[in-house]
Design a protein around this motif. Structure first.
Motif, mmCIF file in Angstrom:
data_model
loop_
_atom_site.group_PDB
_atom_site.id
_atom_site.type_symbol
_atom_site.label_atom_id
_atom_site.label_comp_id
_atom_site.label_asym_id
_atom_site.label_seq_id
_atom_site.Cartn_x
_atom_site.Cartn_y
_atom_site.Cartn_z
ATOM 1 N N LYS A 1 6.702 -13.951 -90.659
ATOM 2 C CA LYS A 1 7.140 -12.553 -90.677
ATOM 3 C C LYS A 1 7.830 -12.310 -92.020
ATOM 4 O O LYS A 1 8.673 -13.098 -92.445
ATOM 5 C CB LYS A 1 8.099 -12.258 -89.529
ATOM 6 N N LYS A 2 7.420 -11.220 -92.683
ATOM 7 C CA LYS A 2 7.984 -10.891 -93.997
ATOM 8 C C LYS A 2 9.140 -9.919 -93.841
ATOM 9 O O LYS A 2 9.195 -9.126 -92.905
ATOM 10 C CB LYS A 2 6.912 -10.270 -94.906
ATOM 11 N N TRP A 3 10.034 -10.021 -94.808
ATOM 12 C CA TRP A 3 11.203 -9.133 -94.797
ATOM 13 C C TRP A 3 10.787 -7.772 -95.364
ATOM 14 O O TRP A 3 10.647 -7.593 -96.557
ATOM 15 C CB TRP A 3 12.318 -9.736 -95.657
ATOM 16 N N GLU B 1 10.526 -17.225 -87.153
ATOM 17 C CA GLU B 1 9.442 -16.428 -87.731
ATOM 18 C C GLU B 1 9.728 -16.101 -89.206
ATOM 19 O O GLU B 1 8.826 -16.165 -90.049
ATOM 20 C CB GLU B 1 9.272 -15.128 -86.941
ATOM 21 N N TYR B 2 10.952 -15.753 -89.492
ATOM 22 C CA TYR B 2 11.308 -15.456 -90.886
ATOM 23 C C TYR B 2 11.367 -16.729 -91.735
ATOM 24 O O TYR B 2 10.924 -16.754 -92.896
ATOM 25 C CB TYR B 2 12.653 -14.734 -90.953
ATOM 26 N N GLU B 3 11.916 -17.813 -91.156
ATOM 27 C CA GLU B 3 12.016 -19.066 -91.908
ATOM 28 C C GLU B 3 10.633 -19.620 -92.249
ATOM 29 O O GLU B 3 10.427 -20.154 -93.339
ATOM 30 C CB GLU B 3 12.791 -20.103 -91.086
ATOM 31 N N ASN C 1 16.212 -2.861 -98.932
ATOM 32 C CA ASN C 1 16.298 -4.213 -98.373
ATOM 33 C C ASN C 1 17.637 -4.867 -98.686
ATOM 34 O O ASN C 1 18.243 -5.530 -97.831
ATOM 35 C CB ASN C 1 15.161 -5.078 -98.915
ATOM 36 N N THR D 1 13.172 -5.041 -90.394
ATOM 37 C CA THR D 1 14.418 -5.791 -90.544
ATOM 38 C C THR D 1 15.577 -5.217 -89.740
ATOM 39 O O THR D 1 16.538 -5.924 -89.468
ATOM 40 C CB THR D 1 14.838 -5.824 -92.024
ATOM 41 N N PHE E 1 16.477 -7.175 -86.682
ATOM 42 C CA PHE E 1 17.037 -8.487 -87.016
ATOM 43 C C PHE E 1 18.503 -8.354 -87.440
ATOM 44 O O PHE E 1 19.349 -9.161 -87.046
ATOM 45 C CB PHE E 1 16.213 -9.125 -88.132
ATOM 46 N N GLU F 1 13.074 -15.427 -83.427
ATOM 47 C CA GLU F 1 13.004 -14.436 -84.508
ATOM 48 C C GLU F 1 13.370 -15.071 -85.845
ATOM 49 O O GLU F 1 12.727 -14.815 -86.869
ATOM 50 C CB GLU F 1 13.950 -13.266 -84.200
ATOM 51 N N GLU G 1 17.188 -14.541 -99.118
ATOM 52 C CA GLU G 1 16.414 -13.325 -99.335
ATOM 53 C C GLU G 1 17.186 -12.344 -100.230
ATOM 54 O O GLU G 1 16.625 -11.726 -101.134
ATOM 55 C CB GLU G 1 16.074 -12.672 -97.990
#
Length: 632
Positions: free
Chosen positions: A70-72, A64-66, A183, A77, A80, A61, A124
């Motif tokens: 996958k976008k925040w 994927e973000y790094e 966010n 979220t 996560f 997971e 982020e």
């Protein structure tokens, strides 16, 4: 199938994810109730396999973000954040068994993944926070959006000079959208739940501090140091103070409340959010307030002068009225610091205001000029003092507050000693009484008026002509009365008895002027002594007309150069003079003009007709000596 399973893959990896997290949560729960003891037996090996499976899933997971695959976003979220918070608790549980090699390896593996997750979240968090706009940029953007949303017909009807109205209430979070706030809230919750409260708080503080400093740089006033202001003329400082008062009010009523709403919203879902928000907002507010308060202090440290009173009052009122607005958003600890700093500056400002206003008395006492104002006009000291007081009375409530809080101490230290003799004690008591009276702004105003009266009375004696002296007193008295009556605050402060006394004094000056100037002239028109046994004594009559003509010529020549600038007073004087002179002259002419032989003799002694007298009276008090050659 088991035959096809990769032998390097933990068998629990193929468990349902919900089952896996349940096992992890049970391990966390059971270990949290177990005392931390290196010698305590660890759980069975199966839970270690579940931990390794959880680590692999969590690592996927994070990757994927790094990688950006996958976008925040708000919808994706939550899971996560839950993983980050669960991992933080798992690491705490594993730390209890680090003496076991397998558990130590699992701890190190998960700790590395957690650090990557938290590092990504910090990046982020900062990226979203950095996407702020300065208040200037926001205003421009809002104006452009408002203008672009207008229909063509609206655009055509909009005047070029009419500004576009922007609803400031729509911008509750300083340029951050609702999605951005959501966010930020999730990220803050995750970072704090993951043990990075310090890092999260520091990131927030640094970004918002930079935003505030950007806003401060855009302010339309220049912040000078104390040393710089000491060398500057007052006029440019005065302009900066005007800008300062507006900006300070804007910051305390708009920006700081928005900053409070923002920090509360971002950290509302985090553990200990109140303490975090209080600390962050307190530090941010301190930056703004320090910026503004140091400017106020620098202005206050300039050399005191009478013309500075009103800008000092503006600063005093701004601090007095705006600081409570900030206090509503501060915790108790920050309140103490703010009140201490603001109170110190306002007390010093109050002392300066009290002293400057008191110096008005000294300036009146010190005006000992021996040069009379030409024509008996209103003296510059009168104009200056009354305009000064008129403006001061617009700050009536503030000056009353200052006079209450900053009383002048006149008593000498020696007078308080126990060995003070009776005469000394009497002086001390008198000083105490004066001190009590001078603490009232109303009474201080009265003292200034009394001093001005005394000064004008002395200046009236500079005129050799008693009539001109009375014109001078009338002019100045009228000016003082009209300024007082025309200013509601001053009128109420001085009171109706004072106004009636002033009006009575003016009537006395008026009466005395007529007596001083026109009584002798009226004696020339007296019928007494002109007839003997019913026969008019022609030589005496000739002398009377000659005397009248000479005296009236002199009065007209002299007093037409005198000044009465108040039109109503000028009219009142002329009307009252005409009322006593014209009827008397008309009667005198009607009774005695036929005594003279018509022709040359009549023209020689009867120089004026009643209409001529009236015209000449209408020329009095014009104050224009240059036109005297054109006048009779």
């Amino acid at each position: 199938m088991e035959a096809d399973q990769d032998p390097s893959t933990p068998p629990n990896l193929h468990l349902h994810e919900d089952t896996l997290t349940q096992q992890i949560d049970r391990f966390i729960s059971s270990s949290s109730s177990t005392p931390a003891d290196p010698d305590h037996d660890p759980p069975d090996h199966q839970i270690l396999e579940s931990v390794q499976c959880f680590a692999l899933l969590f690592d996927e997971e994070v990757v994927e973000y790094e990688s950006g695959s996958k976008k925040w976003t708000q919808d994706e979220t939550s899971s996560f954040i839950v993983s980050v918070e669960r991992t933080a608790k798992l690491l705490d549980s594993l730390s209890r068994f680090q003496s076991q090699e397998d558990y130590a390896a699992a701890f190190n593996q998960i700790s590395g993944i957690q650090q990557r997750a938290l590092s990504f979240m910090e990046d982020e968090f900062k990226s979203i926070l950095d996407d702020y706009q300065t208040s200037y940029d926001r205003d421009q953007k809002n104006i452009e959006e408002a203008a672009s949303s207008m229909s063509p017909s609206d655009d055509q009807s909009q005047s070029d000079d009419q500004p576009v109205v922007v609803d400031d209430n729509k911008d509750n979070f300083l340029g951050y959208s609702d999605e951005m706030i959501s966010n930020l809230k999730q990220l803050a919750k995750g970072l704090i739940g993951g043990g990075h409260q310090t890092e999260c708080s520091e990131l927030y503080f640094f970004v918002r501090r930079n935003a505030i400093e950007q806003n401060l740089k855009l302010l339309p006033f220049e912040k000078f140091s104390i040393d710089e202001m000491q060398k500057m003329q007052w006029e440019p400082i005065e302009k900066e103070v005007s800008a300062w008062t507006k900006m300070f009010k804007d910051f305390t009523t708009s920006l700081l409340p928005s900053e409070r709403r923002l920090v509360d919203a971002v950290f509302s879902s985090s553990d200990g959010h109140t303490a975090i928000s209080d600390s962050l907002f307190g530090n941010l507010a301190r930056i703004v307030l320090f910026y503004f308060l140091t400017f106020a202090e620098a202005v206050m440290m300039t050399k005191r002068a009478a013309e500075k009173l009103f800008k000092f009052l503006d600063i005093y009122e701004t601090l007095r009225d705006s600081i409570p607005e900030v206090e509503k958003y501060l915790s108790d600890d920050w309140l103490i610091q703010l009140r201490s700093a603001a109170s110190l500056i306002n007390n010093m400002l109050g002392d300066a205001i009290f002293t400057i206003f008191g110096e008005l008395e000294n300036s009146i006492k010190g005006d000992t000029s021996k040069t009379a104002v030409p024509g008996g006009a209103v003296h510059p000291l009168t104009r200056y003092t009354m305009n000064y007081l008129k403006l001061a009375c617009e700050y009536r409530d503030t000056l009353q507050q200052v006079f209450r809080e900053h009383k002048r101490i006149d008593r000498a230290d020696s007078a308080t000693g126990s060995d003070c003799d009776p005469s000394c004690q009497e002086v001390t008591q008198n000083l105490d009484d004066d001190h009590h009276r001078s603490s009232s702004f109303e009474l201080q105003l009265g003292r200034v008026m009394d001093l001005l009266d005394a000064n004008l009375e002395a200046k009236s004696k500079l005129y050799k002509d008693p009539s001109l002296s009375l014109i001078f007193l009338m002019n100045n008295g009228r000016y003082i009365l009209q300024k007082t009556k025309g200013t509601g605050e001053m009128r109420s402060l001085m009171g109706d008895p004072w106004v009636r006394k002033r009006s009575s004094d003016l009537r006395s000056y008026h009466t005395n002027y007529k007596r001083e100037t026109w009584t002798k002239l009226l004696q020339c028109l007296s019928h007494e002594g002109l007839s003997v046994n019913g026969k008019v004594m022609k030589p005496v009559l000739k002398e009377r007309f000659k005397s009248f003509n000479a005296m009236f010529d002199e009065i007209h020549r002299t007093q037409s150069t005198w000044v009465v600038s108040d039109e109503q007073l000028q009219s009142e004087l002329r009307v009252s003079i005409s009322a006593i002179i014209i009827p008397a002259y008309r009667s005198f002419m009607g009774r005695f003009s036929q005594v003279f032989t018509p022709g040359r003799q009549t023209e020689k002694y009867i120089k004026y007709q009643p209409e001529d007298i009236e015209t000449c009276i209408e020329e009095l008090f014009d104050g224009n000596a240059a036109q005297q050659g054109k006048k009779r």
